[in-house]
Enzyme design. Structure first.
Site, mmCIF file in Angstrom:
data_model
loop_
_atom_site.group_PDB
_atom_site.id
_atom_site.type_symbol
_atom_site.label_atom_id
_atom_site.label_comp_id
_atom_site.label_asym_id
_atom_site.label_seq_id
_atom_site.Cartn_x
_atom_site.Cartn_y
_atom_site.Cartn_z
ATOM 1 N N HIS A 147 0.712 -1.036 -0.062
ATOM 2 C CA HIS A 147 -0.070 0.014 -0.022
ATOM 3 C C HIS A 147 0.854 1.158 -0.084
ATOM 4 O O HIS A 147 2.014 1.278 0.211
ATOM 5 C CB HIS A 147 -0.748 0.026 1.272
ATOM 6 N N ASP A 185 0.642 5.268 1.932
ATOM 7 C CA ASP A 185 -0.052 5.870 2.866
ATOM 8 C C ASP A 185 -0.801 6.996 2.184
ATOM 9 O O ASP A 185 -0.464 7.842 1.510
ATOM 10 C CB ASP A 185 1.144 6.090 3.739
ATOM 11 N N HIS A 217 4.499 -0.064 0.441
ATOM 12 C CA HIS A 217 5.456 -0.743 1.589
ATOM 13 C C HIS A 217 4.519 -1.767 2.160
ATOM 14 O O HIS A 217 3.454 -1.780 2.010
ATOM 15 C CB HIS A 217 6.026 0.265 2.642
ATOM 16 N N ARG A 266 5.541 6.831 13.959
ATOM 17 C CA ARG A 266 5.494 7.353 12.677
ATOM 18 C C ARG A 266 4.891 8.510 12.583
ATOM 19 O O ARG A 266 3.852 8.931 13.251
ATOM 20 C CB ARG A 266 4.681 6.288 11.770
#
Length: 309
Positions: A135, A137, A285, A300
């Site tokens: 995917h 983000d 990723h 993150r």
């Protein structure tokens, strides 16, 4: 009497031109770009075209203009860069590092930490990792995140690696026929099939007010390098605009497989106090969920993006 074998009906998804062997086109730089000579950073490639470990910088200390310039260039060239042994990295250091590329962008579905802009992702026996799908983000946003900065807080002794795929290589290796077919097409991106799968109708309606479905080109140009990139992913891209449901599904089934080609990928083994920074437009990723029920805690920050074209 011998059995009769029929070949009618659709072929399985994996019976595609993707599944071939031999040489692949793997270019690290955009056409016409020249490699950078780094004076401050040490660059140790993990593959010839995506992913490099960076040394020569302490991310817990203020970064001068020359260092930040080389960091930006290293990310542009390698798409994902890694740092090890970054002890003493506090949330404000994390925010300052992400600010090298832009302001933070909050994921509305992620758990929050005590610091605004930082998402804490804790997995253990009670919370199984579910990011194990290729995917990009925030592709469900009108201006998807430009990048992300992820640091390890607590890691298992083994497992929990993350992989990235170079979507420039994914585009480059499409057939000429497929490149012509997808040129100018747009796709719908939506969070409901993934994030919404565990929500009530009321919760979906609440988030839908600020996060309607959006459209992005199937092939985008990178905002900085201008390189062509394949921009569809499995959890968030729902259909191709202007095609029938069957045509859209058939095309998406083939396009999303491109991220799975090993030659396009890099894999990173996390250690305590490691940091990964990735270009969220140039890559997809996959967080490998092989460590259950062991504990893995990451923090993150996503970097706010721009509309894609």
């Amino acid at each position: 009497m011998a059995a009769t074998v029929t070949t009618d009906g659709p072929k399985p998804v994996l019976d595609k031109p993707l599944m071939r062997y031999g040489r692949r086109t793997l270019e690290r730089l955009a056409p016409g770009a020249e490699p950078t000579q780094y004076r401050i950073l040490g660059i140790s490639p993990l593959t010839p075209h995506i992913g490099a470990e960076v040394s020569g910088v302490d991310l817990s200390r203020p970064l001068d203009e020359a260092t930040t310039g080389e960091l930006r260039q290293a990310l542009l060239e390698w798409k994902v860069i890694f740092f090890r042994g970054q002890t003493g990295l506090e949330p404000q250091h994390h925010l300052d590092l992400a600010a090298v590329w832009g302001p933070p962008e909050v994921n509305p579905f992620f758990p929050k930490s005590e610091t605004v802009g930082v998402s804490r992702l804790a997995k253990d026996a009670m919370a199984v990792g579910n990011e194990n799908i290729w995917h990009s983000d925030h592709s469900f946003m009108a201006a998807p995140a430009l990048g992300s900065v992820l640091r390890s807080v607590e890691v298992p002794a083994a497992g929990g690696d993350t992989m990235w795929a170079d979507m420039g290589a994914a585009y480059d290796n499409l057939s000429d026929e497929m490149k012509a077919r997808v040129e100018g097409l747009a796709a719908v991106h939506d969070w409901v099939p993934s994030w919404g799968s565990t929500m009530t109708e009321e919760q979906i309606a609440h988030f839908r007010e600020s996060l309607p479905p959006v459209e992005h080109p199937v092939v985008v140009r990178h905002p900085r390098s201008g390189r062509k990139l394949l921009y569809v992913n499995e959890p968030f891209t729902t259909r191709i605009v202007g095609l029938s449901d069957a045509e859209s599904r058939e095309l998406l089934d083939e396009l999303v497989l491109q991220a799975r080609v090993p030659e396009f990928q890099v894999r990173f083994y996390w250690e305590q106090d490691s940091v990964a920074i990735w270009d969220n437009i140039a890559t997809q990723h996959y967080a490998i969920s092989d460590y259950y029920p062991r504990r893995r805690v990451m923090e993150r920050i996503a970097v706010a993006g721009v509309p894609l074209s």
